[in-house]
Structure formats: structure tokens, C-alpha cells
Motif scaffolding. Structure first.
Motif, PDB file in Angstrom:
ATOM      1  N   UNK A   1      55.139 -30.666 -46.909  1.00  0.00           N
ATOM      2  CA  UNK A   1      55.744 -30.266 -45.636  1.00  0.00           C
ATOM      3  C   UNK A   1      57.166 -29.806 -45.895  1.00  0.00           C
ATOM      4  N   UNK A   2      57.561 -28.773 -45.198  1.00  0.00           N
ATOM      5  CA  UNK A   2      58.919 -28.264 -45.369  1.00  0.00           C
ATOM      6  C   UNK A   2      59.384 -27.594 -44.085  1.00  0.00           C
ATOM      7  N   UNK A   3      60.691 -27.554 -43.903  1.00  0.00           N
ATOM      8  CA  UNK A   3      61.255 -26.856 -42.764  1.00  0.00           C
ATOM      9  C   UNK A   3      61.299 -25.357 -42.992  1.00  0.00           C
ATOM     10  N   UNK A   4      61.117 -24.600 -41.930  1.00  0.00           N
ATOM     11  CA  UNK A   4      61.163 -23.145 -42.034  1.00  0.00           C
ATOM     12  C   UNK A   4      62.617 -22.702 -42.091  1.00  0.00           C
ATOM     13  N   UNK A   5      63.008 -21.840 -43.031  1.00  0.00           N
ATOM     14  CA  UNK A   5      64.415 -21.405 -43.120  1.00  0.00           C
ATOM     15  C   UNK A   5      64.855 -20.671 -41.860  1.00  0.00           C
ATOM     16  N   UNK A   6      66.110 -20.924 -41.461  1.00  0.00           N
ATOM     17  CA  UNK A   6      66.658 -20.205 -40.323  1.00  0.00           C
ATOM     18  C   UNK A   6      67.344 -18.928 -40.809  1.00  0.00           C
ATOM     19  N   UNK A   7      68.146 -18.318 -39.949  1.00  0.00           N
ATOM     20  CA  UNK A   7      68.803 -17.068 -40.312  1.00  0.00           C
ATOM     21  C   UNK A   7      69.767 -17.192 -41.475  1.00  0.00           C
ATOM     22  N   UNK A   8      70.320 -18.386 -41.691  1.00  0.00           N
ATOM     23  CA  UNK A   8      71.256 -18.611 -42.780  1.00  0.00           C
ATOM     24  C   UNK A   8      70.598 -19.198 -44.019  1.00  0.00           C
ATOM     25  N   UNK A   9      69.291 -19.344 -43.995  1.00  0.00           N
ATOM     26  CA  UNK A   9      68.572 -19.855 -45.153  1.00  0.00           C
ATOM     27  C   UNK A   9      68.462 -21.366 -45.217  1.00  0.00           C
TER      28      UNK A   9
ATOM     29  N   UNK B   1      67.015 -25.040 -44.187  1.00  0.00           N
ATOM     30  CA  UNK B   1      65.760 -25.587 -43.702  1.00  0.00           C
ATOM     31  C   UNK B   1      66.020 -26.853 -42.875  1.00  0.00           C
ATOM     32  N   UNK B   2      65.229 -27.044 -41.845  1.00  0.00           N
ATOM     33  CA  UNK B   2      65.348 -28.232 -41.000  1.00  0.00           C
ATOM     34  C   UNK B   2      64.795 -29.443 -41.739  1.00  0.00           C
ATOM     35  N   UNK B   3      65.364 -30.633 -41.518  1.00  0.00           N
ATOM     36  CA  UNK B   3      64.796 -31.851 -42.118  1.00  0.00           C
ATOM     37  C   UNK B   3      63.402 -32.122 -41.569  1.00  0.00           C
ATOM     38  N   UNK B   4      62.536 -32.655 -42.420  1.00  0.00           N
ATOM     39  CA  UNK B   4      61.125 -32.796 -42.087  1.00  0.00           C
ATOM     40  C   UNK B   4      60.842 -34.098 -41.351  1.00  0.00           C
ATOM     41  N   UNK B   5      61.257 -35.208 -41.906  1.00  0.00           N
ATOM     42  CA  UNK B   5      60.799 -36.514 -41.422  1.00  0.00           C
ATOM     43  C   UNK B   5      61.246 -36.853 -40.007  1.00  0.00           C
ATOM     44  N   UNK B   6      62.430 -36.444 -39.521  1.00  0.00           N
ATOM     45  CA  UNK B   6      62.751 -36.746 -38.121  1.00  0.00           C
ATOM     46  C   UNK B   6      61.922 -35.960 -37.112  1.00  0.00           C
ATOM     47  N   UNK B   7      61.213 -34.884 -37.546  1.00  0.00           N
ATOM     48  CA  UNK B   7      60.523 -34.022 -36.596  1.00  0.00           C
ATOM     49  C   UNK B   7      59.005 -34.021 -36.761  1.00  0.00           C
ATOM     50  N   UNK B   8      58.485 -34.430 -37.909  1.00  0.00           N
ATOM     51  CA  UNK B   8      57.044 -34.545 -38.091  1.00  0.00           C
ATOM     52  C   UNK B   8      56.618 -35.917 -37.586  1.00  0.00           C
ATOM     53  N   UNK B   9      55.703 -35.953 -36.641  1.00  0.00           N
ATOM     54  CA  UNK B   9      55.297 -37.201 -36.001  1.00  0.00           C
ATOM     55  C   UNK B   9      53.958 -37.687 -36.567  1.00  0.00           C
ATOM     56  N   UNK B  10      53.579 -38.878 -36.139  1.00  0.00           N
ATOM     57  CA  UNK B  10      52.280 -39.426 -36.524  1.00  0.00           C
ATOM     58  C   UNK B  10      51.156 -38.558 -35.965  1.00  0.00           C
TER      59      UNK B  10
END
Length: 297
Positions: free
Chosen positions: A189-197, A199-208
Motif C-alpha cells: 500500500x502506498x500514498x498517491x503522489x500529489x502535485x509536489x511529489x 505521498x500521503x501516509x498510509x496507516x492513518x487513512x487505510x482502515x480495517x
């Protein structure tokens, strides 16, 4: 003679009783109500009715979790002395990497920043910051419990702070799910890069619940029959809670999270968990045996 003595004693006893009663009444009359400022005849009876009138309440306000008392002394950094307030503010403003870097600057900083009390305080600050940004956490109306750092005794205070900081910072993690048949699915799992390259952190946003959808797409097991287990015994019950709220201990080092899959049991079910397929931020995943990335959004 004896009758006179008895009569005199009775008169004295009655006079003393009347005097004590007058003094008690005067003392009660002088008592002032702290709410309305009046001087009632009986302060005990008046205070109950006055409190109900001036201090009504209809809801119970939940208090913040108590934190262990912390005493900070003034410290000398070279020739400069910081008072206690400035020293505590300086310590609270440091992230875990900054704290480790400052601890290498001098022996005094190392003694001040790396004791167990300061590490416990850093872990509490990281946990409170996570609670403000995490999604779908239990609100207290169900029986679900998270891995709160103050209740975790198997990890040192330093590793608590390191694990909580890394859990909120990792933008790529690997999940290893062991099925009932013994097969292990490795999921990235990985965050999608934004306009500045970035990536968003994964674990605070991926739920059970997100993990349930991923496993359903791989194994075909229905969402209502799934149950994920962490460290052999801890059930991830709340579907809308983030994985980091349950598994931050696994990220004191490394980027791999090991989970076991079981069929849902009759006990320990959550009454509030609602599956939500869309992630709050763009997150994508893929199985290591398949090459394509898929979006959770």
C-alpha cells in the motif's frame, strides 16, 4: 435537700441545652451560601435547592484522559540556562528525529531529552496528534478498544514514541495476510503522489474495512465473515478505525505488518462498524504476485 439538688441540676441542664441550641441556630444563620450569597437559617437544606437552581446540568462531559504528572527542571545548554517553562516547550516542540538529533549534540541535551519521562510525554503528544487526524475511531458507544500507548507495557517509552511517529509518517507499507489455508498474501500500500511529489501516509487513512475489501478481491471471502487478528490475539473489530490505531507497535522498525485471517466469531462483534470502500486520501494497493496498482478511492 436531695430534691433541691436534683432540681438545680435539672435547671442547669435545661439552661445549657437552651444555650447550645441558640448558639447552633446563630451559627447556622451566619453561614453564607457560596452560590447566591444569602444567609439561610439552615445552610444544608438551602444549598441543595440553590445548587439545583444555579448549576443545572443535563449532559455528562467526557474528560480528557489523564496524563502522568511531569516535572521539568531548568537546564543549562552550554552557557545558556533555560527555565522550566522554556525547557518543557522546547522538548514538546521536537519531533522524534529532531529529538534524536539534538540528543547527539551534547551530554546535557542527551540527559534531558532521552529520559523515560520525556519519551513518555513525546509518545502522548504523538498519540493525541494522531487522534485529531485519524478517521473512523470508536466514539465510546461500542466495545472496541485501541492500542493506547499508556496501556502498552511491552514497549519501552522510547520505542512507543518512535513507533507512533513512524506509523504517521510511512508512505509505503507491506501487509502480510495469512489465510485459513496457510497461504500468505503480500500486499503493498502506498500514498498517491500529489502535485509536489509527496505521498500521503498510509496507516492513518487505510482502515480495517479497506483491508476487508482488499482481502475480498483476493480470496473472495465475504466482508461479513472476515476477522483480522494482530499478534495472535488482538481482533481488529472496528471497521472504520485506521490500521495504525491498532498496529503502531509493529512499526518501531521496518515497514511490514503481519496479520492473521479468521472467520468471524459470534463474540466480540462491533455494532457500529460500517464498511467504506473509499479512502479519505488517495491510496493505492497491489498484490506482490500481481503487478497492477489499484486505487482505494
Amino acid at each position: 435537700m436531695q430534691a433541691r439538688v436534683i432540681g438545680a441540676l435539672a435547671y442547669c441542664a435545661g439552661w445549657c441545652a437552651r444555650r447550645n441550641r441558640k448558639e447552633l441556630d446563630a451559627r447556622r444563620h451566619k453561614s453564607t451560601c457560596v452560590l447566591c450569597g444569602e444567609r439561610p437559617r439552615c445552610i444544608a437544606t438551602h444549598f441543595d435547592s440553590c445548587f439545583a437552581e444555579h448549576c443545572p446540568t443535563s449532559t455528562i462531559v467526557e474528560a480528557e484522559p489523564l496524563q502522568a504528572p511531569r516535572t521539568v527542571q531548568g537546564w543549562f545548554f552550554g552557557s545558556c540556562r533555560l527555565p522550566p517553562c522554556a525547557a518543557s516547550l522546547f522538548s514538546d516542540s521536537l519531533s522524534v528525529p529532531e529529538r534524536l538529533a539534538c540528543a547527539c549534540a551534547s551530554q546535557r541535551l542527551n540527559e534531558f531529552l532521552t529520559n523515560d519521562g520525556e519519551w513518555n510525554n513525546a509518545a502522548c503528544l504523538d498519540w493525541h496528534a494522531f487522534l485529531k487526524t485519524a478517521v473512523g475511531l470508536p466514539d465510546g458507544n461500542c466495545s472496541c478498544g485501541l492500542s493506547e500507548p499508556r496501556r502498552t507495557t511491552s514497549v519501552s517509552p522510547k520505542m512507543k514514541a518512535v513507533g507512533l511517529w513512524r506509523m504517521q509518517a510511512l508512505d509505503t507499507v507491506t501487509l502480510e495476510l495469512k489465510s485459513l489455508t496457510g497461504k500468505t498474501y503480500k500486499i503493498q500500500c502506498r500514498g498517491v503522489p500529489d502535485g509536489e511529489g509527496a505521498r500521503a501516509p498510509v496507516l492513518p487513512h487505510v482502515t480495517v474495512g479497506h483491508l476487508g475489501y482488499i482481502y475480498h478481491s483476493l480470496d473472495g471471502c465475504f466482508l461479513e465473515e472476515q476477522r483480522f487478528i494482530y499478534k495472535g490475539s488482538k481482533q481488529l473489530l472496528h471497521n472504520t478505525a485506521s490500521l495504525g490505531a491498532y498496529t503502531w507497535e509493529a512499526f518501531t522498525c521496518g515497514r511490514v505488518l503481519h496479520l492473521d485471517f479468521l472467520l468471524r466469531m459470534s463474540t466480540g462483534a462491533c455494532s457500529q462498524g460500517v464498511h467504506d470502500r473509499c479512502a479519505a486520501v488517495p491510496i493505492e494497493w497491489r498484490c506482490c504476485y500481481r503487478g497492477e496498482w489499484q486505487s482505494l478511492a
